[in-house]
Design a protein around this motif. Sequence first.
Motif, PDB file in Angstrom:
ATOM      1  N   HIS A 144      21.259 -32.870 -30.239  1.00 11.08           N
ATOM      2  CA  HIS A 144      20.335 -31.989 -29.518  1.00 11.08           C
ATOM      3  C   HIS A 144      18.944 -32.609 -29.411  1.00 11.08           C
ATOM      4  O   HIS A 144      18.316 -32.591 -28.338  1.00 11.08           O
ATOM      5  N   GLN A 145      18.470 -33.182 -30.528  1.00  9.08           N
ATOM      6  CA  GLN A 145      17.145 -33.812 -30.509  1.00  9.08           C
ATOM      7  C   GLN A 145      17.125 -35.015 -29.575  1.00  9.08           C
ATOM      8  O   GLN A 145      16.143 -35.241 -28.854  1.00  9.08           O
ATOM      9  N   ARG A 146      18.196 -35.809 -29.572  1.00 13.29           N
ATOM     10  CA  ARG A 146      18.241 -36.958 -28.672  1.00 13.29           C
ATOM     11  C   ARG A 146      18.241 -36.517 -27.215  1.00 13.29           C
ATOM     12  O   ARG A 146      17.558 -37.122 -26.367  1.00 13.29           O
ATOM     13  N   ALA A 147      18.980 -35.420 -26.917  1.00 10.46           N
ATOM     14  CA  ALA A 147      18.975 -34.910 -25.534  1.00 10.46           C
ATOM     15  C   ALA A 147      17.586 -34.408 -25.144  1.00 10.46           C
ATOM     16  O   ALA A 147      17.116 -34.636 -24.020  1.00 10.46           O
ATOM     17  N   ARG A 148      16.905 -33.735 -26.071  1.00  3.44           N
ATOM     18  CA  ARG A 148      15.557 -33.252 -25.777  1.00  3.44           C
ATOM     19  C   ARG A 148      14.587 -34.398 -25.563  1.00  3.44           C
ATOM     20  O   ARG A 148      13.734 -34.359 -24.666  1.00  3.44           O
ATOM     21  N   PHE A 149      14.718 -35.443 -26.413  1.00  2.00           N
ATOM     22  CA  PHE A 149      13.843 -36.606 -26.227  1.00  2.00           C
ATOM     23  C   PHE A 149      14.085 -37.258 -24.872  1.00  2.00           C
ATOM     24  O   PHE A 149      13.149 -37.679 -24.181  1.00  2.00           O
ATOM     25  N   ARG A 150      15.357 -37.372 -24.478  1.00  2.00           N
ATOM     26  CA  ARG A 150      15.659 -37.974 -23.178  1.00  2.00           C
ATOM     27  C   ARG A 150      15.098 -37.135 -22.031  1.00  2.00           C
ATOM     28  O   ARG A 150      14.524 -37.667 -21.075  1.00  2.00           O
ATOM     29  N   SER A 151      15.277 -35.807 -22.131  1.00  5.70           N
ATOM     30  CA  SER A 151      14.737 -34.942 -21.072  1.00  5.70           C
ATOM     31  C   SER A 151      13.213 -35.016 -21.035  1.00  5.70           C
ATOM     32  O   SER A 151      12.608 -35.045 -19.958  1.00  5.70           O
ATOM     33  N   ALA A 153      11.396 -37.623 -21.934  1.00  2.00           N
ATOM     34  CA  ALA A 153      11.038 -38.920 -21.331  1.00  2.00           C
ATOM     35  C   ALA A 153      11.197 -38.883 -19.824  1.00  2.00           C
ATOM     36  O   ALA A 153      10.369 -39.427 -19.079  1.00  2.00           O
ATOM     37  N   SER A 154      12.274 -38.224 -19.335  1.00  2.00           N
ATOM     38  CA  SER A 154      12.464 -38.139 -17.876  1.00  2.00           C
ATOM     39  C   SER A 154      11.343 -37.319 -17.234  1.00  2.00           C
ATOM     40  O   SER A 154      10.828 -37.673 -16.161  1.00  2.00           O
ATOM     41  N   HIS A 155      10.922 -36.213 -17.911  1.00  2.00           N
ATOM     42  CA  HIS A 155       9.814 -35.415 -17.363  1.00  2.00           C
ATOM     43  C   HIS A 155       8.522 -36.232 -17.326  1.00  2.00           C
ATOM     44  O   HIS A 155       7.746 -36.157 -16.363  1.00  2.00           O
ATOM     45  N   GLU A 158       8.744 -38.616 -14.403  1.00  2.00           N
ATOM     46  CA  GLU A 158       8.518 -37.919 -13.130  1.00  2.00           C
ATOM     47  C   GLU A 158       7.050 -37.568 -12.926  1.00  2.00           C
ATOM     48  O   GLU A 158       6.501 -37.729 -11.838  1.00  2.00           O
ATOM     49  N   GLY A 159       6.389 -37.113 -14.032  1.00  2.00           N
ATOM     50  CA  GLY A 159       4.963 -36.806 -13.916  1.00  2.00           C
ATOM     51  C   GLY A 159       4.125 -38.029 -13.593  1.00  2.00           C
ATOM     52  O   GLY A 159       3.199 -37.988 -12.791  1.00  2.00           O
ATOM     53  N   ALA A 160       4.483 -39.177 -14.237  1.00  2.00           N
ATOM     54  CA  ALA A 160       3.733 -40.415 -13.966  1.00  2.00           C
ATOM     55  C   ALA A 160       3.927 -40.868 -12.526  1.00  2.00           C
ATOM     56  O   ALA A 160       2.976 -41.273 -11.849  1.00  2.00           O
ATOM     57  N   SER A 161       5.185 -40.797 -12.024  1.00  2.00           N
ATOM     58  CA  SER A 161       5.437 -41.194 -10.631  1.00  2.00           C
ATOM     59  C   SER A 161       4.707 -40.265  -9.669  1.00  2.00           C
ATOM     60  O   SER A 161       4.141 -40.712  -8.655  1.00  2.00           O
ATOM     61  N   HIS A 162       4.676 -38.948 -10.004  1.00  2.00           N
ATOM     62  CA  HIS A 162       3.959 -38.006  -9.133  1.00  2.00           C
ATOM     63  C   HIS A 162       2.460 -38.309  -9.121  1.00  2.00           C
ATOM     64  O   HIS A 162       1.820 -38.278  -8.061  1.00  2.00           O
ATOM     65  N   LYS A 163       1.904 -38.655 -10.264  1.00  2.00           N
ATOM     66  CA  LYS A 163       0.485 -38.996 -10.314  1.00  2.00           C
ATOM     67  C   LYS A 163       0.193 -40.271  -9.532  1.00  2.00           C
ATOM     68  O   LYS A 163      -0.810 -40.370  -8.820  1.00  2.00           O
ATOM     69  N   VAL A 164       1.079 -41.266  -9.650  1.00  2.00           N
ATOM     70  CA  VAL A 164       0.893 -42.509  -8.892  1.00  2.00           C
ATOM     71  C   VAL A 164       0.943 -42.231  -7.395  1.00  2.00           C
ATOM     72  O   VAL A 164       0.125 -42.759  -6.615  1.00  2.00           O
ATOM     73  N   ASP A 165       1.898 -41.387  -6.965  1.00  2.00           N
ATOM     74  CA  ASP A 165       1.967 -41.041  -5.534  1.00  2.00           C
ATOM     75  C   ASP A 165       0.710 -40.311  -5.076  1.00  2.00           C
ATOM     76  O   ASP A 165       0.191 -40.564  -3.977  1.00  2.00           O
TER      77      ASP A 165
END
Length: 273
Positions: A144-151, A153-155, A158-165
């Motif tokens: 569960h913790q590994r899945a949360r860490f992965r989610s 990291a993905s968020h 996505e936030g970094a890519s949105h800021k770059v755009d």
Amino acid sequence: MESWRERMVVLQDGSLYIDYVLRMDSGPYTCKVEDPLGNVSSLEITLRLDQDILPEVKIMSVLVGLGCSASFFMLNLIHVVITYLAVRCINQRRREAILQIIENLDNYRSTQLGRLKENYNSQLAKIRDTYHNRVAKLRENYVHQRARFRSGASHIREGASHKVDTIKDNYNYQLGKLRDYSSHQVEQLRDRYNNQLVKIREYGSMQLGRAREKYKLQQQHVLKILETMNLDNCRTVFDTECVRTESMLFVDDFNCGNGSYKLPIPDRFSQYI
């Protein structure tokens, strides 16, 4: 905590209270706290037992073992002695009663040993089940913790890519505004230059007309003076020289675009150049 609620309790101040400590209680303990925002923080503490009392425990266990063995030996010895005395001193009927008692004692002993074995097996099975349950919970928590860490990291990605755009769009928008502003300024400069050039041309043509009129008036005045003086030869020479000078000085076909002429410009028009 769920399997040892009868001796482990979490107090109101957050501390862990253990009623009686066993050897299996030593090891790492993890405290996890989650706030309403979903942030999870954990702290791991390792519990180590005091090894200084182990020699005393060993001595006590040895003494208890020796006492138990001595008691069993004495019981067996008493049993043998009683059996021997019963066989020799008591009649057959008493002997049968004593034998029955001995058999009952043997049955009771075997029953107690069986119960002890069953209790030991049940405790061992509980310990194994608890161990497997804890291992399964730890695995589930890890997954569960590994899945949360992965989610998470993905968020973050996505936030970094949105800021770059967003930064790219803002940069392109500012660059477009700068280009529009520069083109507008260039157009304004061109308009000002054309307006100043038209004003200079008009001023030059106006000054040229004034000079021409002034020169014609002076020429007529000189001609009148020569007529009164009756100097025909000088008049002819003067007319030819004046016409030549006028043709050289006052030319209508001059080019204002290539900058090959220079006109006197008053100080009040110098601010437009």
